[in-house]
Scaffold this motif. Structure first.
Motif, PDB file in Angstrom:
ATOM      1  N   ALA A 173      47.954  32.980  33.030  1.00 36.11           N
ATOM      2  CA  ALA A 173      47.492  32.722  31.841  1.00 36.11           C
ATOM      3  C   ALA A 173      46.329  33.748  32.324  1.00 36.11           C
ATOM      4  N   SER A 174      46.010  33.986  31.330  1.00 35.28           N
ATOM      5  CA  SER A 174      44.216  34.546  31.826  1.00 35.28           C
ATOM      6  C   SER A 174      43.348  32.580  31.832  1.00 35.28           C
ATOM      7  N   SER A 175      41.970  33.717  32.494  1.00 38.71           N
ATOM      8  CA  SER A 175      41.571  32.656  32.191  1.00 38.71           C
ATOM      9  C   SER A 175      39.638  32.662  31.921  1.00 38.71           C
ATOM     10  N   THR A 176      38.972  31.564  31.172  1.00 39.62           N
ATOM     11  CA  THR A 176      37.969  32.054  31.254  1.00 39.62           C
ATOM     12  C   THR A 176      36.942  31.203  32.388  1.00 39.62           C
ATOM     13  N   ALA A 177      37.026  31.544  33.216  1.00 38.74           N
ATOM     14  CA  ALA A 177      36.230  30.998  34.342  1.00 38.74           C
ATOM     15  C   ALA A 177      35.916  32.402  35.213  1.00 38.74           C
ATOM     16  N   GLU A 178      35.055  32.525  35.984  1.00 38.50           N
ATOM     17  CA  GLU A 178      35.103  32.945  37.271  1.00 38.50           C
ATOM     18  C   GLU A 178      34.456  32.600  38.745  1.00 38.50           C
ATOM     19  N   ILE A 179      34.635  33.521  39.593  1.00 37.50           N
ATOM     20  CA  ILE A 179      33.978  33.064  40.848  1.00 37.50           C
ATOM     21  C   ILE A 179      32.882  33.704  41.450  1.00 37.50           C
ATOM     22  N   ARG A 180      31.343  33.370  41.610  1.00 37.77           N
ATOM     23  CA  ARG A 180      30.504  33.375  42.511  1.00 37.77           C
ATOM     24  C   ARG A 180      30.652  33.301  44.190  1.00 37.77           C
ATOM     25  N   LEU A 181      30.797  34.155  45.235  1.00 38.18           N
ATOM     26  CA  LEU A 181      31.825  34.191  46.339  1.00 38.18           C
ATOM     27  C   LEU A 181      30.072  34.611  47.138  1.00 38.18           C
ATOM     28  N   THR A 182      30.148  33.320  48.307  1.00 41.59           N
ATOM     29  CA  THR A 182      29.191  33.736  48.974  1.00 41.59           C
ATOM     30  C   THR A 182      29.463  34.915  50.075  1.00 41.59           C
ATOM     31  N   GLU A 183      28.415  35.459  50.651  1.00 42.60           N
ATOM     32  CA  GLU A 183      28.520  36.374  51.819  1.00 42.60           C
ATOM     33  C   GLU A 183      29.854  35.790  53.075  1.00 42.60           C
ATOM     34  N   GLN A 184      30.426  35.069  52.855  1.00 40.96           N
ATOM     35  CA  GLN A 184      31.101  34.392  54.314  1.00 40.96           C
ATOM     36  C   GLN A 184      32.116  34.159  52.848  1.00 40.96           C
ATOM     37  N   GLU A 185      32.685  33.875  52.344  1.00 42.13           N
ATOM     38  CA  GLU A 185      33.769  33.854  50.790  1.00 42.13           C
ATOM     39  C   GLU A 185      34.648  34.716  50.671  1.00 42.13           C
ATOM     40  N   ASP A 186      33.324  35.870  50.488  1.00 40.66           N
ATOM     41  CA  ASP A 186      34.046  37.662  49.940  1.00 40.66           C
ATOM     42  C   ASP A 186      34.292  37.841  51.283  1.00 40.66           C
ATOM     43  N   SER A 187      33.220  37.953  52.618  1.00 35.94           N
ATOM     44  CA  SER A 187      34.313  38.828  54.020  1.00 35.94           C
ATOM     45  C   SER A 187      35.381  37.746  54.112  1.00 35.94           C
TER      46      SER A 187
END
Length: 210
Positions: free
Chosen positions: A18-32
């Motif tokens: 199901a589509s979600s109305t939330a997003e995640i903002r990643l730190t540099e480490q999390e993105d890596s």
């Protein structure tokens, strides 16, 4: 006594979340970390024909603490740090679609080391039903993040008990349905970089305010 499924999981159908109305903002480490997990699974798909395609999702408290609602000003929302609950989380659970956590770690760690990335404290966490540990998992430290690897699973229970009598490989929906509270049923797909609400309940109950 808990009965575990065979180490090779059944081929489970893919289910569109199901589509979600939330997003995640990643730190540099999390993105890596997400990039490395995605690259590793693609590498395995090309080089290991004996393995089923592997999907990685971040599950549980990390997703809960990192969600940003699109539609509402929630009382728990802290605009200063971009967290739903205002917490930083360095403890990340990687939920795997088609492989046990230990088996994946044994593939992921050499992949990282070949790229000069240090992985520390790789530890097997044994099953311990008395402490609600119903599957073997693997833990490692990478880029300052404490990471646990475990497969998606479904559980069966005796009537009137929350102690599982059977644990098997499961779909994202089956894994979400067994979680303790609604908001912990969210996943973050590291390949699509999207929050997934497979039950549809998180979106309905927490983010659909008018």
């Amino acid at each position: 006594m808990i009965t575990l499924a065979e180490l090779t999981p059944p081929r489970l159908p893919r289910v569109q979340p199901a589509s979600s109305t939330a997003e995640i903002r990643l730190t540099e480490q999390e993105d890596s970390l997400c990039t490395l997990l995605d690259e590793c699974t693609k590498h395995l798909a090309k080089t290991r024909e004996d393995l089923q395609p592997i999907e990685c999702r971040i599950a549980g408290g990390w997703v809960r603490d990192k969600c940003t609602p699109f539609q509402a000003e929630l009382s728990l929302w802290d605009s200063n740090n971009g967290k739903l609950l205002g917490k930083e989380s360095n403890d990340i659970d990687i939920a795997l679609s088609s492989i046990m956590g230990i088996a994946f770690a044994e593939l992921f760690v050499p992949f990282l080391e070949d790229r000069g990335i240090e992985v520390r404290n790789v530890t097997k966490i044994a099953m311990n039903p008395e402490q609600s540990k119903h599957l073997e998992t693997c833990r490692a430290t990478l880029m300052g993040l404490e990471i646990d690897f475990v497969n998606l699973r479904s559980e069966e229970y005796a009537i009137g008990s929350r102690i599982p009598t059977k644990v098997e490989f499961g779909t994202p929906l089956q894994d979400a349905l067994r979680r303790d509270i609604t908001i912990n049923a969210l996943f973050y797909n590291v390949h699509t970089r999207a929050v997934e609400d497979h039950t549809g309940k998180v979106t309905t109950q927490l983010f659909s305010y008018t």
